[in-house]
Design a protein around this motif. Sequence first.
Motif, PDB file in Angstrom:
ATOM      1  N   TRP C  33      84.109  97.555  73.785  1.00 15.98           N
ATOM      2  CA  TRP C  33      83.768  98.673  72.900  1.00 15.98           C
ATOM      3  C   TRP C  33      82.584  99.448  73.442  1.00 15.98           C
ATOM      4  CZ3 TRP C  33      87.433 100.130  69.952  1.00 15.98           C
ATOM      5  CH2 TRP C  33      88.381  99.191  69.504  1.00 15.98           C
ATOM      6  N   LEU C  36      83.893 101.785  75.925  1.00 17.24           N
ATOM      7  CA  LEU C  36      84.552 102.946  75.325  1.00 17.24           C
ATOM      8  C   LEU C  36      83.547 103.916  74.724  1.00 17.24           C
ATOM      9  CD1 LEU C  36      87.681 101.539  73.455  1.00 17.24           C
ATOM     10  CD2 LEU C  36      87.526 102.499  75.733  1.00 17.24           C
ATOM     11  N   ALA C  37      82.396 103.368  74.325  1.00 15.65           N
ATOM     12  CA  ALA C  37      81.458 104.199  73.580  1.00 15.65           C
ATOM     13  C   ALA C  37      80.425 104.874  74.467  1.00 15.65           C
ATOM     14  CB  ALA C  37      80.749 103.341  72.525  1.00 15.65           C
ATOM     15  N   ILE C 587      81.392 105.610  69.595  1.00 16.99           N
ATOM     16  CA  ILE C 587      82.823 105.393  69.780  1.00 16.99           C
ATOM     17  C   ILE C 587      83.626 106.585  69.280  1.00 16.99           C
ATOM     18  CG2 ILE C 587      83.183 104.273  67.531  1.00 16.99           C
ATOM     19  CD1 ILE C 587      84.776 103.144  70.850  1.00 16.99           C
ATOM     20  N   TRP C 591      87.685 108.131  69.530  1.00 17.63           N
ATOM     21  CA  TRP C 591      88.639 108.315  68.424  1.00 17.63           C
ATOM     22  C   TRP C 591      89.033 109.787  68.297  1.00 17.63           C
ATOM     23  CZ3 TRP C 591      90.935 104.230  67.797  1.00 17.63           C
ATOM     24  CH2 TRP C 591      90.311 102.985  67.607  1.00 17.63           C
TER      25      TRP C 591
END
Lengths: 338, 588, 635, 178
Positions: C33, C36-37, C587, C591
């Motif tokens: 994560w 991804l962030a 994040i 999204w």
Amino acid sequence: MRPHPRLAAAALLPLLTGCTGPQSALDPQGPNAASLAWLIWTFTAVCGLVWLLVLLTVGIALWRRRASSGAADEPLRPESATERRKQGVVIGAVVATVLIIATLTLMSFVATRSLTASSGEPLTVRLRGYQWWWEVTYTADSPDRFVTAANEIRVPVGRPVRLELSSGDVIHSFWVPSLAGKQDMIPGRDNVLTFTAERPGSYRAQCAEFCGMQHARMALVVIAMAAPEFESWLDAQRQPAAEPADEEQEAGRQVATGKACAACHTIRGTRAAGTVGPDLTHVGSRQTIAAGTLPTTRGALGAWIADPQTVKPGNKMPMVPLSADELRAVSAYMAGLK
Amino acid sequence: MTASTAGFATIRQSDGHDPSGGSAARWGIVAAIAASVGWLLLSGTAVAQESASGFSLRLVGTFRTDNPNAHLAAPVMAGGRLLLLTPFPHRLTALRLGPEGLHPEWRFTPETDRMAEGTACCGLGVRSPAVAGGRAFLNTADGRTIALDAASGTKIWEMRTADRGSGESLASSPLPVGDKVLIGNAGDDFGVRGWLKALDATSGATLWTRYSTGPDEDVGIGPDFAPFYKIARGRDLGAATWPPGAWERGGGSVSGPLMADTGLGLVFHGTGRPAPLNPDQRPGENRWTSGLFARDLATGAARWFYQLAPHDQHGVSGTGPLILADRDWKGRARKLLIHVGLNGHVYVLDRISGELLSAEAFAPVNAFRGGAAASGAIAVAQEKATRVGATTRDVCPAWTGATSSEGAALSAETGLLFIAAARLCMDIEIRPANYIRGTPYLGANVRVKGPPEGGAGELVAWRLDDARPAWTVSEPYPLLGGPLWHPRGFVIYGTLDGWLKALDARDGRLVWQQRLASGVVSAPMLVRGADGAEYVTVLAGRGGAAGPAAGLEADLRDATAARGFGNLLRGLSAEAQPGGTLYLFALP
Amino acid sequence: MSAASSPPLDIDIRHEELDGRLAETWRTRPGFWGALATVDHKVIGRRYIATAFVFLILGGILALAMRWQLARPEGRLVSPDLYNQIFTMHGANMMFLFAVPVMEAMAVYLVPLMLGTRNIAFPRLNAFSYWIYLAGGILLWVSFALNMGPDIGWFGYVPLSGPQFSPGKRADIWAQMITFTEIAALAVAVEIVVTVFKQRAPGMTLDRIPLFVWAMLVTSFLVMLAMPAIMVASTSLILDRLVGTHFYNPAEGGDVLLWQHLFWFFGHPEVYIIFLPATGMISSMLPAFVRRPVFGYLPLVLSMVTIGILSFGLWVHHMFTTGLPRLGESFFTASSMAIAVPAGVQIFCWIATIWDGRPVYRTPFLFILAFFFTFVLGGMTGVMVASVPLDTQVHDTYFVVAHFHYVLIGGAVFPLMAAIYFWYPKMVGRMMSERIGRWVAGLTFVGFNLAFFPMHILGLQGMPRRIYTYQTDVPWSGLNLFVSLSTVILAAGFLLFFIDAVRSARRGEPAGENPWGAPSLEWATTSPPPPYNFARIPVVTGRNPLWDERGDMPVASGLRVDRRELLITSVADAIPEARDSSPRDSIWPFWAAIATSAMLIGSIFSPWAVVWGSIPVAITLVGWFWPKGTPEDDA
Amino acid sequence: MRAVAIAGLAALLAAGCQREERDLRLDPPVTAALDQVAPMANAVGGAPPDVLGALGEPYEGNAYNLSEGKRLYSWFNCKGCHADGGGASGPALLDGWWRYGSDPVSLFVTLRDGRQNGMPAYGDKLTTEQIWQLVGYLRTVGVSSASFAAPSRNDEMQSRPAENRAPASAELGTPPSR
């Protein structure tokens, strides 16, 4: 995919093959293409020279002897005097560039002007592109002397030809490099291309704008003939389709006019009057079928009619189920439509 | 007459029901009321009629045909009976008429070829039968010409005169002249080759056939042919003005009225538009389509020809109404041929020489420039020329024509020509047409629409002598039937939304109107009954040039439905139902 | 900044401690994560570059397939349908998924380092940009794998790409892929412009900006001006195809040439969007290998700006055969030729730089020399195709194929390879192999020229582009076979390059801060740089900071260490104006990219997807910008 | 949310495979099998050929076949009688309620053999495959919910919403120039 000795030999002589060929811009057969070829050679010479000069300068810059000064890795601090001198040289080079560019622009402008000028009463031919074939209509002073044919343009030697270009579906581009530069055929627009053939011969042309699945197999032949020959050919084309010469051809005519063929193709003088496919009235007299895909022989016609989707996948001609006899007969009839 | 004139004055002040003079909102309300009344009428219990003048037609009888197609054929009188030919599949009914109404006497039902439904012209309607010498002659949509004993309905002979398989049909009335019956074919939409045939009235045998395209021999052009204009002179122009072979499927049908002048020994007829609509597929002048022929009655040999639209780009053919008149023209007595052109012009020609005397527009026209009378040829306005693959917008008139083939009546003494006009324009896009025998050969997408200023229909009273309208009455829908002029000074016509109206012939004021069960696409007729009284018959039943757009079958969400009428007639279906009814009115 | 709870500033902290404190503040959180962030421009830049090279490999494989097919007449390796997909994919992939993104990716990585700042402007947008780009690439390639690949050419001319002649969703996928990559490119362009204008190190006045940065600045403006044209074009194409509008339908008043105007109004600047960064790379690398500052800084900058402006004035030279008015065509001939002048100025300045430099023949320099050879040749053929009459013979032939590969590979890929060899040590911390590098340079140079030079001749012999096969009656087979065989050499060179790049990441020699002895700021920090780039913001006093400052570099300080802060300077003179916070990892850009992708893909199938799809996009944007109560997130 | 998105995407893409296939040449035995429809006694309805199912219903949801059908619709003059589905001398098709049945077999028989009230037989003008393509296309005209594979508009005059916009669900416009 067996290697072919001739291909291998040709691969070693690329430059020798460069200037000739049935579809070469450097093998001009008419004044337009000739002046374009001259332009190509001139541009190539000038540009090649400039390119060599630049590379030469780079070479000299790399390998010229230098006064060794300072540590090998220490960055140089340019002296203003040499910088100024170089500045002058660079400015000179830029001025030279501007001059060369201006000259080339002027040459190209003059060439454009000369291409659009033509002398003599032109022969007007309408050329309409379809996916993936060409409809050719020879105009005349009276509409009953119009001739509609396909995938082959015949022109008289020495007389300007005015091609009126249009498209029936997507954008195509007509290009016969031996005679003229290309011109697009755009839906909703009318373009004109004028050229003259100086010598008899057949010159290959091809669609030069990507037009879908069979873009590669959308060619045609421009055949230049002596004027009297051309006139008699055109007169022959004005006649309705030839009567079948024998029983087999007669049977072929029955097939061609009774089966699905007639719904798309015209054979003048018979009941077949479809207009969405090429006019077949004199198909046997043309050099190629399926837009330059196959030579017009009885065998090729048979192969094409039997299975068009294998010969030219995606084209709009369906595989019409025919018995072996029907196929033989119809290809004999087609081959006989001189 | 004086009394009714006074009545007119009161109408104008008291009545809000005048559709031509009222505001749109008022008209809308009236239409709504009338629609419900129309429904009542369908069930046969009530009649809505309005009259403030005292002038009134009195309904004396109705006859239902039970046929949903276009009722183009006004009934004809034969020995005290009305012969009513209903649309395909046809039935001829002989009706006895009198003060008590309409009573069927006998019926004749010809054999039918149901496949003709796919190819028959004009919404399956055929124009009226003709009666001569105790015989009735009728054309059928599936291509038969039949002779009957007019009194008993016994068939005398029947001939297949049109080839249904090629898309050919018959649409116009036969013309019995002497020992011959002349008939013309229909089917321009299918690329048939137009012809005029002479049949032997006794046996039905074909005496001669004269085509509208092709070599001189086929067209009947010989030494007698002397067109007034040089442009029509030349050898084999019917073939030479076409690309090779194109004339064989070049249209030019003889689907309009035939008009004979026995004194001169001539028959006049128009020729239909060239096929296909795509003008690119037929370069050249496309002779002898979209024009007017004068032919020798005996031999069919052509005498003169006048082409209304050489190389017709807009599909307006030469099959409009023809009227013969012997009148004073510019101080000289002349034998005139009046042609109310589907291209929106009233043509006045010298019918002996074929000289054009006048051609002026009675409907919105922008596809042509004027000056036809001077040069003998009409000029296409360049900005309205059609192009392959491009939409030419707002071309007036529309290809369905500015009137219909029975759309005009002449009042000889007043010099007024009453024209049931369709004020239509179109957006037309030329497409390639593929010829497959027996299937349509069109080559265009068309949306028909009314003129921007509104009023898609109009009744025009046209002053023949100075070529301008005397008065006009606007209608919301195109008038596809025809007017009836009565010597007592009124004009009667029916509309597509189901009104039957009577106007004062002098100024166009509405004197009476009545709601009918369906729209009217035929002309009202004046007949004299067995009792010696005058009656007016009106045949209601939508269809015709509008095709099924005016009927049930078309889906008007498609703007090109029904030859483009779909675009125009959205909203009509609520106002009048299809289905045929013959009305018989007694005159006051 | 109340005195009571004074925040920790870097001046207050000892040097040894400073790295740790800054690293804690700026680091990317470990784990999936965290990855991804991240909003670190170096991480995103590396991803961007690696992804672009993956697309290069995929596109290259397609090129090999095409060459195999064309090696012999009547080739039967692929069907015409597949061949059309392949060449479309090759072109679209190379232009939209490799060339433009890789140049922007290099900028994402290098520009903040060269400017001496800690992160790019709008770092979350930067993350979003990468995810959108990745989604666009995946969309295109997955579609291709599913036989839904576009088959309309990378130029997608209507009506062939329109609703009537391209059934199915192939063309829509191509058009929507453009939307993806253009969103990504526009985002990066905005970031770079703002970074260059507002985040330069103190003292880095406009005339001290590294030339690569100048190039990227001009490029970014080109992107912002040119890309909207193609987005308008592709969106109206999708509307035509899906909703039934008539933008390109001549029957209802549309115009098929409108597409070509719109496309080439983007398409020609596109070439310079690829080429200008490459010239910037050359200008930035050359000094290190000739051991002197670049000659003619000002003319180089001016010529880049001139090229940028002129590039909008010559799109019509792609349309010389469409039958436009002669006078207009002559104008575009003149402007197309005129662009040779600023390009020439650059060449002359570089030669002048070499002239009295001391050449160091390392791999990047070899690529620069390869660039000179090939690009100048490509430029010369460019002059030829700019001539209207001449173009009527060579347009849409293999001559043009040769020309633009000379320009794009010679003019952009060779400099890019040089740049990879040059900056790889900075990005990875290890050197790439010099020995393999020489092989790579040799093989690609020889392979490229052998493969592409004969195409000039093929074009003049009449071979059109985009044909899936040719017949035996045309004399093209020999040269085509030769070309196809030569491609193997070129491919071998690239293969070696990728092997070396992968190998060196583990086993290459450690690089140190400045292995090339180069003058610009990115070499003033460790290799690879720490998450915060510079412990203290450098202060610049000249064009070549690392050469001008013989001793220690002056630094600016006073930034907080407990939150992400960077220095905002004035546009012209780079005078410090403010401290500004830089957003933390988030994040939500990821999204948001997912939601946007779903909306864009859905809108191929139904216009209502725009409506329904904008709801999740709105939710993710709310998440993205949700105030956390901390000043840096509010900023 | 992501799982749903991925699943949706996967479904779309899987559908894409079948929708985008361009089968340009059917083997003659397959074509012959495609001709083997078994209509009911009144020639309305019946059993489709088994081979259709084996081929994966290529004329229902394949964009290429449907677009070919649309091309044939105008090439073979269907337009002349049925307009763009609005009807003229032939009945309207837009409403999806058709005289001789709207199932594939009925349509196939209608096209191949013609119908008694004027529909000409196209069996001698089209091949079996082309008839099936037309059948597939016609079934996109009269629907009120569009399929993704249905053709879009042609480069022609606007007459109604294209097949991919579910023309049968279109609203009737107001009459012009009233």
